[in-house]
Design an enzyme around this catalytic site. Structure first.
Site, mmCIF file in Angstrom:
data_model
loop_
_atom_site.group_PDB
_atom_site.id
_atom_site.type_symbol
_atom_site.label_atom_id
_atom_site.label_comp_id
_atom_site.label_asym_id
_atom_site.label_seq_id
_atom_site.Cartn_x
_atom_site.Cartn_y
_atom_site.Cartn_z
ATOM 1 N N GLU A 85 3.756 38.816 80.758
ATOM 2 C CA GLU A 85 4.560 38.376 81.918
ATOM 3 C C GLU A 85 4.437 39.392 83.052
ATOM 4 O O GLU A 85 4.734 40.580 82.879
ATOM 5 C CB GLU A 85 6.024 38.173 81.508
ATOM 6 C CG GLU A 85 6.803 37.464 82.597
ATOM 7 C CD GLU A 85 8.193 37.036 82.159
ATOM 8 O OE1 GLU A 85 8.371 36.653 80.988
ATOM 9 O OE2 GLU A 85 9.095 37.087 83.002
ATOM 10 N N LYS A 265 16.988 36.733 76.959
ATOM 11 C CA LYS A 265 15.523 36.604 77.025
ATOM 12 C C LYS A 265 14.974 37.718 77.917
ATOM 13 O O LYS A 265 13.952 38.332 77.626
ATOM 14 C CB LYS A 265 15.155 35.215 77.567
ATOM 15 C CG LYS A 265 13.675 34.893 77.543
ATOM 16 C CD LYS A 265 12.923 35.353 78.762
ATOM 17 C CE LYS A 265 11.475 34.926 78.709
ATOM 18 N NZ LYS A 265 10.656 35.554 79.756
ATOM 19 N N ASP A 281 7.330 44.604 64.331
ATOM 20 C CA ASP A 281 7.417 43.165 64.067
ATOM 21 C C ASP A 281 8.400 42.515 65.048
ATOM 22 O O ASP A 281 9.616 42.572 64.848
ATOM 23 C CB ASP A 281 7.877 42.991 62.610
ATOM 24 C CG ASP A 281 8.007 41.541 62.197
ATOM 25 O OD1 ASP A 281 8.028 40.667 63.074
ATOM 26 O OD2 ASP A 281 8.106 41.295 60.979
ATOM 27 N N HIS A 378 8.943 37.799 91.616
ATOM 28 C CA HIS A 378 8.052 37.008 90.750
ATOM 29 C C HIS A 378 6.901 36.428 91.560
ATOM 30 O O HIS A 378 5.761 36.444 91.126
ATOM 31 C CB HIS A 378 8.844 35.857 90.116
ATOM 32 C CG HIS A 378 9.501 36.262 88.840
ATOM 33 N ND1 HIS A 378 9.921 35.375 87.894
ATOM 34 C CD2 HIS A 378 9.814 37.475 88.349
ATOM 35 C CE1 HIS A 378 10.450 36.013 86.883
ATOM 36 N NE2 HIS A 378 10.403 37.298 87.143
HETATM 37 C C1 MEV Z 1 12.405 36.069 83.104
HETATM 38 O O1 MEV Z 1 11.380 36.319 82.172
HETATM 39 C C2 MEV Z 1 13.683 36.728 82.677
HETATM 40 C C3 MEV Z 1 14.903 36.412 83.544
HETATM 41 O O2 MEV Z 1 15.084 35.000 83.633
HETATM 42 C C4 MEV Z 1 16.075 37.066 82.873
HETATM 43 C C5 MEV Z 1 17.420 36.703 83.483
HETATM 44 O O3 MEV Z 1 17.571 35.612 84.047
HETATM 45 O O4 MEV Z 1 18.334 37.537 83.320
HETATM 46 C C6 MEV Z 1 14.712 36.903 84.931
#
Ligand code: MEV
Length: 423
Positions: A85, A265, A281, A378
């Site tokens: 990413e 995430k 792992d 991004h």
């Molecule tokens: C993107 O990989 C992760 C985010 O969506 C985490 C978040 O929203 O806190 C930017």
């Protein structure tokens, strides 16, 4: 015609690829070229990778990056990250730098207990089972003594064995719940070998062992990482207002599972990248982290934030079962290098580093989300990737980056701008 195949694992690599091309690529050799492009010319390295798994036909590269400027408990680190990413390493580096001028990260291992279970069925009298367990407990430990010998020398081993009655949840179901200290190894093989030896020793005509396996849920293999500073040191302008929004963003993730999953995430973006780079792992780490997030029955944020007496505090508590010896950690040349880069840490130190990587990533995401929004950063990375894909020269690249400074980046828009430029 059926495409099932017998004895596939016995074919050599080239035969396997030929079979693949014939059956799933209509004999087109383009796929073969793609696969062979990723073979390593160094035979030793290639053989090593071939042997990691069965049926290897190529290597799947992930970018291996580094995030400098991490200060953890007063010590400087450069953190290795393997991840696809685009924004993760950049975010980690920015945040590391940011906190390095505000006292750095503090981290602390709270506990290191690992868990394994022998799951079994027993239909007889409960008191009899308890009696049998009491008389057997010493023998269970003895049955593992050859396996635990080296681990005991290193300060680890079996901590305790308990008989647990699970018949309320499932008829006739009991378990031997075993706790372990595995020091610098993740301990999966060690734990499973101990459990199987115990199961053999414990089983009798009334006890039907269903399975013996470690649990990847290790809520007592826990690490805490945190940062704190005066609220006014957090942002250049509107610090109080923005810090409040930041804390609210964490509170929202704490009460709203849809947000919590995305929030966590983002944390795992940082954690997995270092876990993978160090040959650990990531599936075990992931499943445990999410189970821990839902430990009170609702899926919640793994991180917390407060403002008290003008101090902003942001922290994470997360279970991380990691190893710095054994497994892939020293087998994979890049994991070995990652460990060297980190100063050959103990498993405890690695727990601290990885928790910090997760917290840093979460900080970057929340800071962006509650200020400029996430797309700005991004899209910048996305733009660079699209430009790269077009094979643009350095001069064209700079032109396009400037051109899109205040425009919406879409794949089509970039291609169009590039084509216009080429005209
Ligand atoms: C993107 O990989 C992760 C985010 O969506 C985490 C978040 O929203 O806190 C930017």
């Amino acid at each position: 015609m059926s495409k099932t195949v017998n004895g596939f694992s016995k074919l050599n690599k080239f035969e396997k690829i030929d079979w693949l091309i014939e059956n799933f690529f209509n004999g087109d050799n383009e796929a073969k070229n793609t696969l062979s492009q990723y073979w390593n010319e160094n035979e030793i390295i290639q053989d090593l990778h071939d042997d990691f798994i069965e049926n290897t036909i190529s290597n799947y590269y992930l970018p291996f990056g580094i995030a400098p400027n991490f200060v953890i408990n007063g010590k400087d680190y450069v953190v290795p990250m393997a991840i696809e990413e685009s924004s993760v390493v950049a975010a980690a580096s920015l945040v590391a730098k940011f906190w390095s001028t505000r006292g750095g990260f503090k981290a602390e291992v709270l506990s290191t207990v690992k868990i394994g279970q022998v799951h079994f069925m027993y239909e007889g009298d409960k008191a009899e089972l308890q009696k049998y367990f009491n008389t057997k407990k010493e023998d269970l430990l003895k049955a593992t003594s050859a396996i635990t010998k080296n681990m005991r020398k290193r300060g680890g081993g079996i901590l305790d064995v308990e008989l647990r009655d699970k018949t309320e949840e499932l008829e006739n179901y009991y378990q031997l719940h075993v706790t372990f200290e595995t020091v610098d190894s993740m301990g999966a093989n060690f734990i499973n070998s101990c459990l199987e030896a115990m199961a053999n020793e414990f089983e009798n005509e009334n006890i039907r062992v269903v399975m013996s396996i470690l649990s990847n849920y290790v809520p007592e293999c826990l690490v805490k990482a945190e940062v704190s500073c005066k609220v006014e040191e957090l942002y250049a302008e509107n610090s109080e207002y923005l810090a409040q929004k930041f804390v609210e963003a964490v509170q929202i993730a704490n009460v709203e599972p849809h947000r919590a999953v995305t929030h966590n995430k983002g944390i795992m973006n940082g954690i997995d990248a270092v876990v993978i780079a160090t040959g650990n792992d990531f599936r075990a780490i992931e499943s445990c982290a999410h189970a821990y997030s839902a430990k009170d029955g609702q899926y919640r944020s793994l991180s917390n934030a407060t403002i008290e007496n003008g101090i902003f505090k942001f922290w994470i508590e997360i279970p991380l079962a990691l190893g710095t010896v054994g497994g892939l950690t020293s087998l994979h040349p890049l994991s070995k290098l990652a460990m060297q880069m980190l100063g050959k840490p103990s498993a405890k130190e690695l727990m601290q580093i990885i928790a910090v990587a997760g917290l840093a990533q979460n900080f970057a995401a929340l800071r962006a989300l509650t200020t400029t929004g996430i797309q700005k950063g991004h899209m910048k990375m996305h733009l660079t990737n699209i430009i790269k894909g077009l094979g643009a020269s350095e001069a064209d690249k700079q032109f396009l980056i400037n051109y899109f400074e205040n425009k919406t980046v879409t794949h089509n828009a970039v291609v169009e701008a590039y084509n216009n430029l080429r005209k």
